[in-house]
Design a protein around this motif. Sequence first.
Motif, PDB file in Angstrom:
ATOM      1  N   ARG A 107       0.801  -1.229   0.000  1.00  0.00           N
ATOM      2  CA  ARG A 107       0.000   0.000   0.000  1.00  0.00           C
ATOM      3  C   ARG A 107       0.831   1.276   0.000  1.00  0.00           C
ATOM      4  O   ARG A 107       0.284   2.374  -0.061  1.00  0.00           O
ATOM      5  CB  ARG A 107      -0.949   0.002   1.209  1.00  0.00           C
ATOM      6  CG  ARG A 107      -2.154  -0.936   1.026  1.00  0.00           C
ATOM      7  CD  ARG A 107      -3.195  -0.745   2.112  1.00  0.00           C
ATOM      8  NE  ARG A 107      -2.739  -1.220   3.407  1.00  0.00           N
ATOM      9  CZ  ARG A 107      -2.817  -2.487   3.831  1.00  0.00           C
ATOM     10  NH1 ARG A 107      -3.343  -3.406   3.050  1.00  0.00           N
ATOM     11  NH2 ARG A 107      -2.370  -2.839   5.022  1.00  0.00           N
ATOM     12  N   THR A 109       2.483   4.351  -1.223  1.00  0.00           N
ATOM     13  CA  THR A 109       2.236   5.047  -2.494  1.00  0.00           C
ATOM     14  C   THR A 109       3.517   5.270  -3.286  1.00  0.00           C
ATOM     15  O   THR A 109       3.506   5.257  -4.507  1.00  0.00           O
ATOM     16  CB  THR A 109       1.539   6.410  -2.264  1.00  0.00           C
ATOM     17  OG1 THR A 109       2.316   7.150  -1.343  1.00  0.00           O
ATOM     18  CG2 THR A 109       0.145   6.225  -1.720  1.00  0.00           C
ATOM     19  N   LYS A 112       4.085   2.212  -5.210  1.00  0.00           N
ATOM     20  CA  LYS A 112       3.077   2.109  -6.269  1.00  0.00           C
ATOM     21  C   LYS A 112       3.397   3.063  -7.429  1.00  0.00           C
ATOM     22  O   LYS A 112       3.287   2.675  -8.587  1.00  0.00           O
ATOM     23  CB  LYS A 112       1.675   2.377  -5.697  1.00  0.00           C
ATOM     24  CG  LYS A 112       1.193   1.221  -4.817  1.00  0.00           C
ATOM     25  CD  LYS A 112      -0.319   1.233  -4.624  1.00  0.00           C
ATOM     26  CE  LYS A 112      -0.732   2.278  -3.616  1.00  0.00           C
ATOM     27  NZ  LYS A 112      -2.158   2.187  -3.257  1.00  0.00           N
ATOM     28  N   ASP A 113       3.820   4.293  -7.083  1.00  0.00           N
ATOM     29  CA  ASP A 113       4.171   5.268  -8.124  1.00  0.00           C
ATOM     30  C   ASP A 113       5.347   4.779  -8.957  1.00  0.00           C
ATOM     31  O   ASP A 113       5.324   4.818 -10.182  1.00  0.00           O
ATOM     32  CB  ASP A 113       4.559   6.619  -7.505  1.00  0.00           C
ATOM     33  CG  ASP A 113       3.355   7.314  -6.885  1.00  0.00           C
ATOM     34  OD1 ASP A 113       2.221   6.838  -7.111  1.00  0.00           O
ATOM     35  OD2 ASP A 113       3.551   8.313  -6.171  1.00  0.00           O
TER      36      ASP A 113
END
Length: 330
Positions: A107, A109, A112-113
């Motif tokens: 989770r 970010t 994820k980016d």
Amino acid sequence: APRPRIFSGMQPTADSLHLGNYLGALVNWVALQDSHEAIYSVVDLHALTVNPDPGVLLERTRRTAAQYLAAGIDPQRSILFVQSHVAEHAELAWVLSCYTGFGEASRMTQFKDKAARQGTEGANVGLFTYPVLMASDILLYDAALVPVGEDQRQHLEITRDLAQRFNARHGDTFVVPEPHIVRATAKIYDLGDPTAKMGKSTSTATGLVDLLADPAVIAKRIRSAVTDAEREIRFDPEAKPGVSNLLTIHSALSGRSIDQLVEDFTGRGYGDLKKELAEVVLDFVTPFQATVRGYLDDPAELDRVLAVGAERARAIAAPTLATVYERIGL
Ligand code: ADP
């Protein structure tokens, strides 16, 4: 009372730090040295996540350390060291990775980016476990505060969760750290796109101000900074992000308040503001570059400073890791 302890670090992933790194992080680090027991690291293990060329990584590690010193990190008062010189960081990271949920790490970010940019298949596991290594950096030193930019808030949250989880299971072991975020310069924006943050890999072609860049290039970038179609100089980050960013940078470097600057520039144009800002930036950058060059021209002295720093860091980190090992049955 002992001064509260703080830890912070930056990755050696560029030849030069930029103005965002300096105003968002380093200036703050320097100021905190008086009131805190400060530990500052060049986090080269983190930089491995981008698979740098070995020679380039070594050189960037040295350049980053030299820039910390030139910015005013004082290795007498603070601990300044290179992360990989203290093996405890990697050791604690393995332990903590076994306390981190796969979903929890998924989770983050920032992962994820970056994974979105490279594709999950292309992203390495180091990038995925990056926040666990960062948690280890902080928890090894019982840091009470961590000066970070807004972008690192989530990673600090996972650090706190890991500390609390470990403490709940094995008894009080880690200090649960708090973020220390300085509002005014928490975010310096790109000169070419003032709605995006200045960043070494994300900036527009002319939006980045590298501290070690040719002064003529720096001046040119400031003169061509994107502003707006109005003519009025006022501080309004929502409606006037470009002008507001220039005022923020000016104020941070010149020490004049934003209100004072706005008053001084009443009735004057953007060209004047840019011209004066270029002077203010060059007045800082010119001696800064000379100091960095001095450190890089004396590798033996830089090595000595970093060896002393590693020794002092290890004196804190080793007992923490020993306690952890004892508590978990190693
Ligand atoms: P970059 O975004 O250029 O890759 P890093 O992620 O290596 O920079 O950040 C190093 C430090 O500099 C962090 O503490 C980060 O919060 C701070 N920082 C980076 N860019 C900015 C910016 N534009 N404004 C304020 N602080 C920044």
